[in-house]
Motif scaffolding. Structure first.
Motif, PDB file in Angstrom:
ATOM      1  N   GLY A  13       0.794  -1.224   0.000  1.00 48.68           N
ATOM      2  CA  GLY A  13       0.000   0.000   0.000  1.00 48.68           C
ATOM      3  C   GLY A  13       0.827   1.274   0.000  1.00 48.68           C
ATOM      4  O   GLY A  13       0.546   2.215  -0.767  1.00 48.68           O
ATOM      5  N   PRO A  14       1.879   1.366   0.826  1.00 50.57           N
ATOM      6  CA  PRO A  14       2.686   2.600   0.849  1.00 50.57           C
ATOM      7  C   PRO A  14       3.694   2.714  -0.296  1.00 50.57           C
ATOM      8  O   PRO A  14       4.368   3.736  -0.406  1.00 50.57           O
ATOM      9  CB  PRO A  14       3.430   2.489   2.194  1.00 50.57           C
ATOM     10  CG  PRO A  14       2.738   1.415   2.972  1.00 50.57           C
ATOM     11  CD  PRO A  14       2.225   0.472   1.938  1.00 50.57           C
ATOM     12  N   SER A  55      -5.797  -0.258   3.123  1.00 50.04           N
ATOM     13  CA  SER A  55      -4.442  -0.539   2.632  1.00 50.04           C
ATOM     14  C   SER A  55      -3.869   0.618   1.809  1.00 50.04           C
ATOM     15  O   SER A  55      -2.648   0.797   1.739  1.00 50.04           O
ATOM     16  CB  SER A  55      -4.434  -1.808   1.775  1.00 50.04           C
ATOM     17  OG  SER A  55      -5.128  -1.602   0.547  1.00 50.04           O
ATOM     18  N   GLY A  56      -4.750   1.372   1.170  1.00 50.93           N
ATOM     19  CA  GLY A  56      -4.292   2.459   0.306  1.00 50.93           C
ATOM     20  C   GLY A  56      -3.885   2.001  -1.083  1.00 50.93           C
ATOM     21  O   GLY A  56      -3.513   2.815  -1.932  1.00 50.93           O
ATOM     22  N   GLU A 112      -4.416   0.989  -4.761  1.00 49.71           N
ATOM     23  CA  GLU A 112      -5.464   1.352  -5.713  1.00 49.71           C
ATOM     24  C   GLU A 112      -5.478   0.470  -6.956  1.00 49.71           C
ATOM     25  O   GLU A 112      -6.540   0.226  -7.538  1.00 49.71           O
ATOM     26  CB  GLU A 112      -5.309   2.820  -6.120  1.00 49.71           C
ATOM     27  CG  GLU A 112      -5.479   3.790  -4.942  1.00 49.71           C
ATOM     28  CD  GLU A 112      -5.321   5.235  -5.361  1.00 49.71           C
ATOM     29  OE1 GLU A 112      -4.961   5.470  -6.552  1.00 49.71           O
ATOM     30  OE2 GLU A 112      -5.556   6.129  -4.528  1.00 49.71           O
TER      31      GLU A 112
END
Length: 406
Positions: free
Chosen positions: A25-26, A53-54, A56
């Motif tokens: 995610g990051p 989680s971020g 996409e």
């Protein structure tokens, strides 16, 4: 600084999808492919696994679509059960140019096991989540003669965030498919949940499940808790079940109870106290030896009384709560990608096996299950299942004869 390479993850089951999404995610530009297998997450499970989680860039795909989707990836994270990782690693290693192959485990991985290493031999980097895991897997790899690189990453679910406001009153039990394994032990847990609910009728006991009835999980559950609870007759009205994300379940939790779920680490990271239930002992088969010295182990009486614990400060450093500055996995990935580009990192050959293409088809069919629609897979399965039964029967009789002679 070396720029972040294009990393694409391939995952199928609930726990691996959640882990891969949280880990990547990051990471800028990271992608996740949810692979269609017999145990693939349902849309609802996928939504819960991705929550927060971020990440996409996520899509679902079949095995046949993977070569095209992975083209141009500089690193591929194989987030799956061992037998599937073995099959995927063979496919990824044939891409041109071949990406760096990453792998890892989605939660508590103590004790280190030989099979976890064996199935992932063809991977270039094995990501682990504590100093202790890195040390134990490194020692085991040396002892077994398996060449492997290991890297450290904070367990994504243990990233310390703002502590959850301590207004919750729920006792959340994180169910596991594999532990405890037997019928009597799991029935004992079901009875414990009933007793805990009866003891505090003004507060909920929540059985936190990984999926709804009919949804697949990473591990097959032989004695589901909802069925065991139904066998006990009328249940307390404050005993509920939930398939919400663990993140949501912890928002209303007074404390979390589990035998050895990674949810214990996730809860502790959010300031929610924990009981690691030791009613069945502490043993590698229960995956709970990691909690020795943590201060979290406790029995049924403590669960009923809601005497939740917080981790011992002397335990946390080596067990999932190291300083994030020690994380080196992404730097290791950048380094390996640079070496691969420069022609200084040859790909690893698949582990030598007997059987050639027929063996490949057999292993692919076992890993993908009914999602493998190839003729070769169907033929290999039709021949391999009875052949495997004969081999296993022969081995059992041979072992019995040896024991009698001894």
């Amino acid at each position: 600084m070396i720029p972040t390479p294009r990393i694409v993850a391939v995952a199928d089951t609930d726990s691996y999808v959640k882990w891969a999404a949280a880990l990547l995610g990051p990471v800028p530009g990271a992608e996740l492919i949810v692979l269609e297998t017999e145990l693939v997450v349902s849309p609802a499970q996928q939504e819960a696994a991705l929550a927060g989680s971020g990440l996409e860039r996520v899509r679902r795909a079949t095995f046949a679509e993977l070569p095209g989707l992975l083209a141009g990836a500089e690193a591929v994270l194989l987030a799956a059960r061992g037998p599937l990782v073995r099959v995927l690693a063979r496919l990824v290693s044939r891409l041109d140019p071949p990406p760096v192959i990453l792998t890892g485990l989605p939660g508590i991985s103590i004790p280190a096991t030989w099979l976890a290493l064996h199935f992932r031999r063809q991977c270039d980097l094995f990501i682990l989540h504590s100093r202790r895991e890195v040390a134990e897997f490194s020692d085991l790899a040396v002892a077994r003669g398996i060449r492997q690189r290991f890297a450290l990453a904070t367990l994504p679910f243990a990233r310390t965030g703002a502590p959850i406001a301590r207004k919750g009153t729920d006792l959340v039990f994180a169910a596991q498919a594999l532990v405890p394994r037997g019928y009597e032990a799991r029935l004992e847990v079901a009875r414990l949940l009933v007793r805990a609910a009866e003891e505090h009728p003004d507060r909920r006991v929540v059985l936190k499940l990984r999926g709804r009835p009919g949804e697949a999980e990473t591990h097959r559950e032989q004695f589901p808790y909802p069925e065991l609870l139904a066998s006990l007759g009328p249940l307390p009205p404050n005993l509920d079940t939930s398939t919400a994300s663990m993140r949501d379940a912890l928002r209303t939790a007074e404390g979390l109870v589990t035998v050895s779920s990674t949810a214990a680490i996730e809860a502790a990271a959010q300031g929610v106290p924990v009981i690691a239930l030791d009613s069945f002992g502490v043993h590698p088969s229960l995956i709970n030896v990691v909690f020795e010295g943590s201060g979290l182990l406790a029995g049924a009486d403590d669960v009923i009384a809601r005497r939740f614990r917080t981790p011992d400060p002397q335990w946390i450093g080596d067990n999932y709560f190291h300083d994030p500055a020690e994380d080196d996995w992404l730097d290791r990935v950048r380094e390996l990608v640079a070496r691969r580009r420069a022609g200084m990192l040859p790909g690893r050959r698949a582990h030598a096996r007997v059987g050639g293409r027929a063996r490949d088809a057999w292993e692919r069919r076992l890993a993908l299950g009914t999602a493998d629609q190839t003729v070769a897979g169907s033929l290999a399965y039709a021949v391999g299942v009875p052949a495997r039964a004969v081999v296993r029967t022969t081995r059992r009789w041979r072992n019995r004869l040896r024991r009698r002679v001894a």
